[in-house]
Enzyme design. Structure first.
Site, mmCIF file in Angstrom:
data_model
loop_
_atom_site.group_PDB
_atom_site.id
_atom_site.type_symbol
_atom_site.label_atom_id
_atom_site.label_comp_id
_atom_site.label_asym_id
_atom_site.label_seq_id
_atom_site.Cartn_x
_atom_site.Cartn_y
_atom_site.Cartn_z
ATOM 1 N N ASP A 90 35.309 -3.852 -45.915
ATOM 2 C CA ASP A 90 36.250 -2.793 -45.740
ATOM 3 C C ASP A 90 36.589 -2.499 -47.608
ATOM 4 O O ASP A 90 36.536 -3.316 -48.250
ATOM 5 C CB ASP A 90 37.446 -3.041 -45.255
ATOM 6 C CG ASP A 90 38.269 -1.811 -44.828
ATOM 7 O OD1 ASP A 90 38.043 -0.684 -45.188
ATOM 8 O OD2 ASP A 90 38.980 -1.956 -43.940
ATOM 9 N N ASN A 122 33.892 2.416 -41.196
ATOM 10 C CA ASN A 122 34.701 3.214 -42.079
ATOM 11 C C ASN A 122 34.009 3.515 -43.297
ATOM 12 O O ASN A 122 32.881 3.494 -43.414
ATOM 13 C CB ASN A 122 35.777 1.736 -42.353
ATOM 14 C CG ASN A 122 35.065 0.671 -43.066
ATOM 15 O OD1 ASN A 122 34.113 0.753 -44.006
ATOM 16 N ND2 ASN A 122 35.636 -0.431 -42.767
ATOM 17 N N PHE A 124 33.772 2.599 -46.417
ATOM 18 C CA PHE A 124 32.956 1.436 -47.093
ATOM 19 C C PHE A 124 31.840 1.401 -46.582
ATOM 20 O O PHE A 124 30.473 1.138 -47.085
ATOM 21 C CB PHE A 124 33.744 0.380 -47.172
ATOM 22 C CG PHE A 124 33.159 -0.910 -48.006
ATOM 23 C CD1 PHE A 124 32.485 -0.654 -49.498
ATOM 24 C CD2 PHE A 124 32.910 -2.017 -47.389
ATOM 25 C CE1 PHE A 124 31.921 -1.703 -49.982
ATOM 26 C CE2 PHE A 124 32.174 -3.155 -47.910
ATOM 27 C CZ PHE A 124 31.808 -2.901 -49.370
ATOM 28 N N GLU A 125 31.729 1.237 -45.139
ATOM 29 C CA GLU A 125 30.537 0.722 -44.325
ATOM 30 C C GLU A 125 29.359 1.976 -44.390
ATOM 31 O O GLU A 125 28.211 1.848 -44.500
ATOM 32 C CB GLU A 125 30.864 0.459 -42.854
ATOM 33 C CG GLU A 125 31.693 -1.002 -42.785
ATOM 34 C CD GLU A 125 32.516 -1.123 -41.601
ATOM 35 O OE1 GLU A 125 32.925 -2.379 -41.554
ATOM 36 O OE2 GLU A 125 32.738 -0.215 -40.903
ATOM 37 N N GLY A 206 39.558 -1.465 -35.484
ATOM 38 C CA GLY A 206 38.425 -1.158 -35.434
ATOM 39 C C GLY A 206 37.820 -1.171 -34.197
ATOM 40 O O GLY A 206 37.314 -0.395 -33.395
ATOM 41 N N ASP A 207 37.921 -2.480 -33.481
ATOM 42 C CA ASP A 207 37.432 -2.735 -32.205
ATOM 43 C C ASP A 207 38.251 -1.964 -31.067
ATOM 44 O O ASP A 207 37.567 -1.314 -30.345
ATOM 45 C CB ASP A 207 37.830 -4.194 -31.685
ATOM 46 C CG ASP A 207 37.304 -5.162 -33.072
ATOM 47 O OD1 ASP A 207 36.310 -5.664 -32.703
ATOM 48 O OD2 ASP A 207 38.125 -5.574 -33.517
#
Length: 284
Positions: A90, A122, A124-125, A206-207
């Protein structure tokens, strides 16, 4: 489960607590152990699933085994939908960093994303997976197209540091759903969701996002707008309740700690089941 799904859980890690705390103890499941659990399901012929959802993983062989299992499950049920949250890292204060081993990136990019149907990176990913930086919304839409080209029909960039039209106190999420019609033509539905920022560092958002998106896309298969509105609205309810409780526990003028910021999931059961829509999505 609250949303009506029968869930078989395999813990990729068994930790005393999440890794947002100063200390944690426990075990990481390896690929042999995952394989053994799957073999047990197979021997009992209960390996027919409608969905697979994966999140935080630390081990490359484990991740490669997940791909093998998903491919086998898709042979059992060609309608199986694999929802992958490619948890890698992140951005903090504009600087991105990975919090899993770097050798997971090529496995996600080359093996996992191609078999996934829905992915929830996200910003960044998404940048890591495509090798392309996102500075504008146009960049983000192009990155989502690149991710579609790798395999997934649905791509949701769950959070970004893009400038929100509503202002600096809002966080942007972007979604894209690409469908190929019977005659071979492609339709892409794209949406933007702006939700109020909450001033705290939460772990597990996120989960929760990926799980609720799975449920709401199941209930609204051709309406990413409604699925995202319900998901993000429920997130807001959970986060607002969590920060409110955390501040009370921490006391006036004190910053809440990790334990106080644990997501108030049970207390938010009704909001998860039937979220009042407080965040609207814009169709792009």
């Amino acid at each position: 489960q609250v949303l009506g799904f029968e869930v078989d859980t395999v813990n990729s890690v068994q930790f005393s607590n999440h890794t947002g705390y100063a200390h944690w103890k426990g075990q990481v499941l390896n690929s042999d152990e995952l394989h053994e659990l799957y073999e047990g399901l197979k021997l009992n012929k209960v390996n027919r699933y409608d969905y697979v959802l994966t999140g935080y993983t630390r081990d490359t062989s484990f991740l490669a085994m997940v791909v093998d299992i998903v491919q086998e499950l898709k042979q059992q049920n060609s309608n199986l939908v694999y929802v992958c949250d490619p948890v890698m890292g992140d951005k903090w204060n504009g600087e991105g960093s990975m919090y899993v081993p770097k050798d997971l990136l090529p496995v996600y990019r080359d093996k996992v994303v191609p078999v996934a149907d829905i992915i929830t990176p996200n910003q960044f990913e998404a940048e890591l997976l495509t090798g392309r930086k996102i500075y504008t919304e146009k960049d983000a839409l192009e990155v989502m197209d690149m991710l579609h080209a790798m395999g997934p029909e649905t791509v949701v960039i769950t959070s970004s540091d893009l400038q929100a039209p509503l202002g600096n106190n809002y966080l942007i999420a972007l979604g894209s759903h690409r469908k190929t019609k019977a005659d071979g033509t492609r339709i892409t539905q794209r949406i933007r969701v702006e939700s109020p920022k909450v001033d705290a560092v939460f772990v597990g958002t996120g989960d929760l996002f990926a799980a609720m998106l799975l449920a709401w896309t199941h209930k609204h298969p051709n309406n990413l707008k409604v699925a995202c509105e319900k998901t993000v609205s429920a997130m807001q309810h959970v986060l607002q309740r969590t920060i409110k409780c955390a501040k009370v526990q921490a006391g006036e003028g004190n910053k809440p700690n990790s334990a106080q910021l644990e997501l108030r999931m049970v207390q938010s059961k009704k909001d998860i089941e039937n979220p009042e829509i407080i965040v609207k999505a814009t169709v792009l």
